[in-house]
Enzyme design. Structure first.
Site, short mmCIF file in Angstrom:
data_model
loop_
_atom_site.label_atom_id
_atom_site.label_comp_id
_atom_site.label_asym_id
_atom_site.label_seq_id
_atom_site.Cartn_x
_atom_site.Cartn_y
_atom_site.Cartn_z
N TYR A 1 17.30 -18.49 -25.91
CA TYR A 1 15.90 -18.59 -25.47
C TYR A 1 15.34 -17.23 -25.11
CZ TYR A 1 16.90 -23.62 -24.79
OH TYR A 1 17.26 -24.94 -24.94
N HIS B 1 26.09 -24.28 -27.22
CA HIS B 1 24.73 -24.67 -27.59
C HIS B 1 24.70 -25.49 -28.88
CE1 HIS B 1 20.26 -23.31 -27.25
NE2 HIS B 1 20.36 -24.57 -27.61
#
Length: 267
Positions: A39, A97
């Protein structure tokens, strides 16, 4: 430490926007924050937490290891870099992730590295994200079900992921739902709006309450204080059997998170 039912997500939030969103979320009562290496906002999250004045021991902080950092020699250094950005000496939960594309890094290698990170005190709990039933089975075989705190996956009224949900429940694995509001699509849904009107709620609250009632944690994000406050109230919304039956009919296997090159063989 159990995973809080409602946290604030930070996907797609950058710079000062991310700082403001997280700081506002903490001001209105959130105590769980979800971020990730990819991110590129861990530093902003760390800044927001520092500026909020909320003690670190009152927070539940999650980050996620990107696919470039899944090997045994890169995972822990990458997590240490994340901690520096987050201005903390540990996170409460660290997730893989996405599974390593094509199995380039063996899953067991990444999971063992996460166990080592936990042993070093860098993270309190470990888990996975975007894992299918097959991958969850492989993970359980590698490190044991008791070491998998959650599987963070896309679940929304339009993607109810029933096969995975049933498997996770059978094996006692907690699920965290992301994109529960389907990029805001749920806010406009006429069925959810009708249920919301019935309860004097919002359609976003209905979608979140639906997920919470199934035992999932949720991590909606917003840059607006009113929405952050409203979403937090989903925990107190009770839905009846008629509501749940109507929401069940919305399922159409509509997946939004399907990035090319990362996608496993979905259930």
């Amino acid at each position: 430490m159990s995973i809080p039912p409602i946290g604030v997500g930070t996907f797609r939030l950058q710079g000062q926007t991310a700082v403001d969103s997280v700081r506002t979320a903490l001001e209105v009562g959130y105590r769980a924050v979800d971020t990730a290496q990819i991110y590129e906002n861990e530093a902003a999250v760390g800044q927001a937490i520092m500026e909020s004045g909320v003690p670190r021991n009152e927070l539940f902080l999650t980050t996620k290891i990107w696919i470039d950092n899944l090997s045994s020699d890169t995972l822990i250094p990458s997590l240490e870099a994340s901690l520096e950005k987050l201005r903390t000496d540990h996170v409460d939960l660290t997730l893989i992730h996405w599974p390593s594309p094509g199995g380039a890094v063996p899953l067991a290698e990444s999971l063992q590295a996460l166990l080592e990170a936990r042993a070093q005190g860098l993270t309190r709990q470990i888990g996975v994200s975007n894992f299918t039933t097959a991958l969850l089975g492989e993970a359980m075989a590698a490190i044991g079900r008791e070491n998998i705190a959650t599987n963070q996956v896309e679940i929304s009224p339009y993607l109810q992921n029933r096969t995975l949900v049933a498997f996770a429940r059978e094996h006692g694995i907690h699920l965290t739902s992301y994109m529960t509001l389907a990029y805001g699509k749920a806010v406009q849904d006429p069925v959810l709006r009708q249920i919301a009107d019935k309860h004097g709620a919002t359609s976003a609250q209905v979608a979140l309450a639906w997920a919470l009632l199934q035992g999932f944690s949720v991590i909606p994000s917003s840059t607006r204080r009113a929405n952050l406050e409203s979403n937090l109230k989903a925990a107190s919304l009770s839905l009846d059997d008629e509501d749940l039956a109507a929401i069940a009919q919305l399922d159409r296997n509509e997946r939004l998170a399907n990035p090319e090159g990362l996608v496993p063989d979905w259930d």
